[in-house]
Design a protein around this motif. Structure first.
Motif, PDB file in Angstrom:
ATOM      1  N   PHE A 107      13.591  10.712 -51.348  1.00  0.00           N
ATOM      2  CA  PHE A 107      12.532  11.248 -50.486  1.00  0.00           C
ATOM      3  C   PHE A 107      12.884  11.025 -49.016  1.00  0.00           C
ATOM      4  CE2 PHE A 107       8.468  11.274 -48.249  1.00  0.00           C
ATOM      5  CZ  PHE A 107       7.927  12.470 -48.720  1.00  0.00           C
ATOM      6  N   GLY A 108      13.456   9.870 -48.704  1.00  0.00           N
ATOM      7  CA  GLY A 108      13.880   9.610 -47.332  1.00  0.00           C
ATOM      8  C   GLY A 108      14.904  10.615 -46.847  1.00  0.00           C
ATOM      9  N   GLU A 109      15.802  11.023 -47.735  1.00  0.00           N
ATOM     10  CA  GLU A 109      16.786  12.047 -47.368  1.00  0.00           C
ATOM     11  C   GLU A 109      16.108  13.374 -47.062  1.00  0.00           C
ATOM     12  OE1 GLU A 109      20.067  11.786 -46.784  1.00  0.00           O
ATOM     13  OE2 GLU A 109      19.690   9.628 -46.984  1.00  0.00           O
ATOM     14  N   GLN A 110      15.024  13.669 -47.760  1.00  0.00           N
ATOM     15  CA  GLN A 110      14.312  14.922 -47.494  1.00  0.00           C
ATOM     16  C   GLN A 110      13.569  14.855 -46.163  1.00  0.00           C
ATOM     17  OE1 GLN A 110      15.452  17.143 -49.589  1.00  0.00           O
ATOM     18  NE2 GLN A 110      16.343  15.271 -50.476  1.00  0.00           N
ATOM     19  N   VAL A 111      13.057  13.680 -45.822  1.00  0.00           N
ATOM     20  CA  VAL A 111      12.431  13.510 -44.508  1.00  0.00           C
ATOM     21  C   VAL A 111      13.461  13.721 -43.406  1.00  0.00           C
ATOM     22  CG1 VAL A 111      11.262  11.882 -42.963  1.00  0.00           C
ATOM     23  CG2 VAL A 111      10.628  11.966 -45.388  1.00  0.00           C
ATOM     24  N   LYS A 112      14.660  13.166 -43.588  1.00  0.00           N
ATOM     25  CA  LYS A 112      15.725  13.358 -42.594  1.00  0.00           C
ATOM     26  C   LYS A 112      16.175  14.814 -42.548  1.00  0.00           C
ATOM     27  CE  LYS A 112      18.156   9.757 -44.161  1.00  0.00           C
ATOM     28  NZ  LYS A 112      19.238   8.738 -44.275  1.00  0.00           N
ATOM     29  N   ARG A 113      16.152  15.478 -43.685  1.00  0.00           N
ATOM     30  CA  ARG A 113      16.499  16.907 -43.725  1.00  0.00           C
ATOM     31  C   ARG A 113      15.500  17.726 -42.909  1.00  0.00           C
ATOM     32  NH1 ARG A 113      16.366  20.475 -49.342  1.00  0.00           N
ATOM     33  NH2 ARG A 113      16.661  22.542 -48.399  1.00  0.00           N
ATOM     34  N   VAL A 114      14.211  17.422 -43.078  1.00  0.00           N
ATOM     35  CA  VAL A 114      13.182  18.126 -42.309  1.00  0.00           C
ATOM     36  C   VAL A 114      13.329  17.823 -40.820  1.00  0.00           C
ATOM     37  CG1 VAL A 114      10.697  18.422 -41.937  1.00  0.00           C
ATOM     38  CG2 VAL A 114      11.588  18.144 -44.259  1.00  0.00           C
ATOM     39  N   ALA A 115      13.707  16.583 -40.494  1.00  0.00           N
ATOM     40  CA  ALA A 115      13.910  16.228 -39.085  1.00  0.00           C
ATOM     41  C   ALA A 115      15.020  17.068 -38.466  1.00  0.00           C
ATOM     42  CB  ALA A 115      14.235  14.743 -38.963  1.00  0.00           C
ATOM     43  N   LYS A 116      16.112  17.258 -39.205  1.00  0.00           N
ATOM     44  CA  LYS A 116      17.209  18.078 -38.688  1.00  0.00           C
ATOM     45  C   LYS A 116      16.751  19.526 -38.461  1.00  0.00           C
ATOM     46  CE  LYS A 116      21.026  15.464 -40.768  1.00  0.00           C
ATOM     47  NZ  LYS A 116      22.126  15.507 -41.767  1.00  0.00           N
ATOM     48  N   GLU A 117      15.900  20.022 -39.340  1.00  0.00           N
ATOM     49  CA  GLU A 117      15.466  21.413 -39.261  1.00  0.00           C
ATOM     50  C   GLU A 117      14.384  21.646 -38.209  1.00  0.00           C
ATOM     51  OE1 GLU A 117      16.244  22.450 -44.020  1.00  0.00           O
ATOM     52  OE2 GLU A 117      14.204  22.237 -43.233  1.00  0.00           O
ATOM     53  N   ASP A 118      13.462  20.671 -38.056  1.00  0.00           N
ATOM     54  CA  ASP A 118      12.241  20.953 -37.303  1.00  0.00           C
ATOM     55  C   ASP A 118      11.971  20.051 -36.108  1.00  0.00           C
ATOM     56  OD1 ASP A 118      11.838  22.850 -39.238  1.00  0.00           O
ATOM     57  OD2 ASP A 118      10.292  21.751 -40.320  1.00  0.00           O
ATOM     58  N   LYS A 119      12.662  18.915 -36.004  1.00  0.00           N
ATOM     59  CA  LYS A 119      12.302  17.932 -34.976  1.00  0.00           C
ATOM     60  C   LYS A 119      12.379  18.509 -33.568  1.00  0.00           C
ATOM     61  CE  LYS A 119      13.291  13.255 -33.345  1.00  0.00           C
ATOM     62  NZ  LYS A 119      14.112  12.029 -33.547  1.00  0.00           N
ATOM     63  N   ASP A 120      13.465  19.196 -33.237  1.00  0.00           N
ATOM     64  CA  ASP A 120      13.630  19.718 -31.881  1.00  0.00           C
ATOM     65  C   ASP A 120      12.531  20.712 -31.527  1.00  0.00           C
ATOM     66  OD1 ASP A 120      15.860  18.167 -31.529  1.00  0.00           O
ATOM     67  OD2 ASP A 120      17.293  19.797 -31.907  1.00  0.00           O
ATOM     68  N   SER A 121      12.260  21.636 -32.426  1.00  0.00           N
ATOM     69  CA  SER A 121      11.241  22.648 -32.131  1.00  0.00           C
ATOM     70  C   SER A 121       9.852  22.025 -32.042  1.00  0.00           C
ATOM     71  CB  SER A 121      11.255  23.752 -33.192  1.00  0.00           C
ATOM     72  OG  SER A 121      11.032  23.221 -34.484  1.00  0.00           O
ATOM     73  N   LEU A 122       9.586  21.032 -32.877  1.00  0.00           N
ATOM     74  CA  LEU A 122       8.283  20.352 -32.816  1.00  0.00           C
ATOM     75  C   LEU A 122       8.114  19.621 -31.488  1.00  0.00           C
ATOM     76  CD1 LEU A 122       8.011  18.880 -36.431  1.00  0.00           C
ATOM     77  CD2 LEU A 122       6.486  20.580 -35.421  1.00  0.00           C
ATOM     78  N   GLU A 123       9.155  18.918 -31.067  1.00  0.00           N
ATOM     79  CA  GLU A 123       9.057  18.164 -29.823  1.00  0.00           C
ATOM     80  C   GLU A 123       8.976  19.086 -28.611  1.00  0.00           C
ATOM     81  OE1 GLU A 123      12.205  15.287 -29.856  1.00  0.00           O
ATOM     82  OE2 GLU A 123      11.105  13.958 -31.228  1.00  0.00           O
ATOM     83  N   LYS A 124       9.627  20.237 -28.668  1.00  0.00           N
ATOM     84  CA  LYS A 124       9.504  21.201 -27.583  1.00  0.00           C
ATOM     85  C   LYS A 124       8.082  21.732 -27.476  1.00  0.00           C
ATOM     86  CE  LYS A 124      14.295  22.858 -27.523  1.00  0.00           C
ATOM     87  NZ  LYS A 124      15.215  23.990 -27.839  1.00  0.00           N
ATOM     88  N   ALA A 125       7.389  21.786 -28.623  1.00  0.00           N
ATOM     89  CA  ALA A 125       6.003  22.247 -28.648  1.00  0.00           C
ATOM     90  C   ALA A 125       5.014  21.128 -28.339  1.00  0.00           C
ATOM     91  CB  ALA A 125       5.680  22.863 -30.008  1.00  0.00           C
ATOM     92  N   GLY A 126       5.523  19.926 -28.078  1.00  0.00           N
ATOM     93  CA  GLY A 126       4.658  18.816 -27.705  1.00  0.00           C
ATOM     94  C   GLY A 126       4.223  17.933 -28.855  1.00  0.00           C
ATOM     95  N   PHE A 127       4.845  18.093 -30.031  1.00  0.00           N
ATOM     96  CA  PHE A 127       4.491  17.284 -31.192  1.00  0.00           C
ATOM     97  C   PHE A 127       5.583  16.252 -31.459  1.00  0.00           C
ATOM     98  CE2 PHE A 127       2.414  21.377 -31.915  1.00  0.00           C
ATOM     99  CZ  PHE A 127       1.108  20.963 -32.141  1.00  0.00           C
TER     100      PHE A 127
END
Length: 239
Positions: A80-100
């Motif tokens: 499950f931790g690997e899936q969290v890291k996978r989501v971070a690679k996919e979405d973290k930058d765009s989320l942080e650019k949107a202020g999240f």
């Protein structure tokens, strides 16, 4: 914010989570506990953080379970931790650019085929984890500031499951009356050691409101019986 509580005692595990989701002025109700059960495999996941991150990580993890077998809970936690890291690679930058802020804290508990006992883990947004054991019978994620006192005073590894659930509810109730972003309904999962069977129950406010009232009355009555002699000097105007 949310309130998710995991408790581990010798008799088994308790999981408790509120269901309130607040987005701006919109308030909705959604499950925060996911359970998976099959032969010699009982696992629950509770999360606090961005709902979109949670949903995506859970979907990825469930896909893994369709093709892979895990015989120990820590291996499933790693997955499950690997899936969290996978989501971070996919979405973290765009989320942080949107202020999240990319944020997902997770409690995972249960027992798999080769576990010598039931287990409870806390998984961090970075994908690393700690196992709860002796001396640490519970973990809270989300709004943890208001509900710890009663847990610290009451719970230890020898507490019964019934006492654990009762104490867990009162911890939630203390949080509920102190924070407007935690509320009913609550979902509860009970796991008896070596049973490989999770019992899930939802409680509405009407189901437990009388317990909240009883607890408030019991607290007031107990306070009335606390000795006051130690206060006399503070109220003695001659001093």
């Amino acid at each position: 914010m949310t309130y998710c509580l995991g408790i581990k005692v010798k008799e088994g595990l308790i999981a408790l989570a509120d269901t309130r989701i607040t987005s701006g002025t919109e308030i909705t109700t959604k499950k925060k506990i996911t359970i998976t059960q099959k032969d010699n495999f009982s696992l629950f996941i509770m999360t606090s953080g961005l709902r979109s991150v949670r949903d995506k990580a859970v979907v990825y993890f469930n896909e893994l379970l369709e093709t892979k077998e895990y015989n120990k809970l820590y291996k499933a936690v790693n997955a499950f931790g690997e899936q969290v890291k996978r989501v971070a690679k996919e979405d973290k930058d765009s989320l942080e650019k949107a202020g999240f802020k990319f944020d997902l804290n997770t409690i995972i508990g249960g027992q798999l085929a080769d576990d010598d006992e039931h287990k409870l883990f806390q998984l961090y947004p970075e994908g690393n984890w700690v196992e709860l054991g002796q001396g640490a019978p519970y973990v809270i994620i989300g709004n943890s500031g208001h509900g710890k006192a009663i847990l610290n005073r009451i719970l230890d590894e020898n507490s019964s499951l019934k006492l654990s659930l009762k104490t867990g509810f009162l911890s939630f109730d203390s949080t509920r009356v102190s924070a407007n972003n935690v509320d009913f309904p609550i979902d509860v999962v009970v796991y008896h050691k070596d049973s490989f069977h999770l019992i899930e129950k939802r409680y509405e406010k009407k189901d437990l409101e009388y317990i909240s009232t009883q607890w408030a009355e019991e607290l007031k009555a107990a306070l009335e019986h606390i000795s006051e002699e130690w206060m006399d000097s503070a109220f003695d105007e001659s001093n």
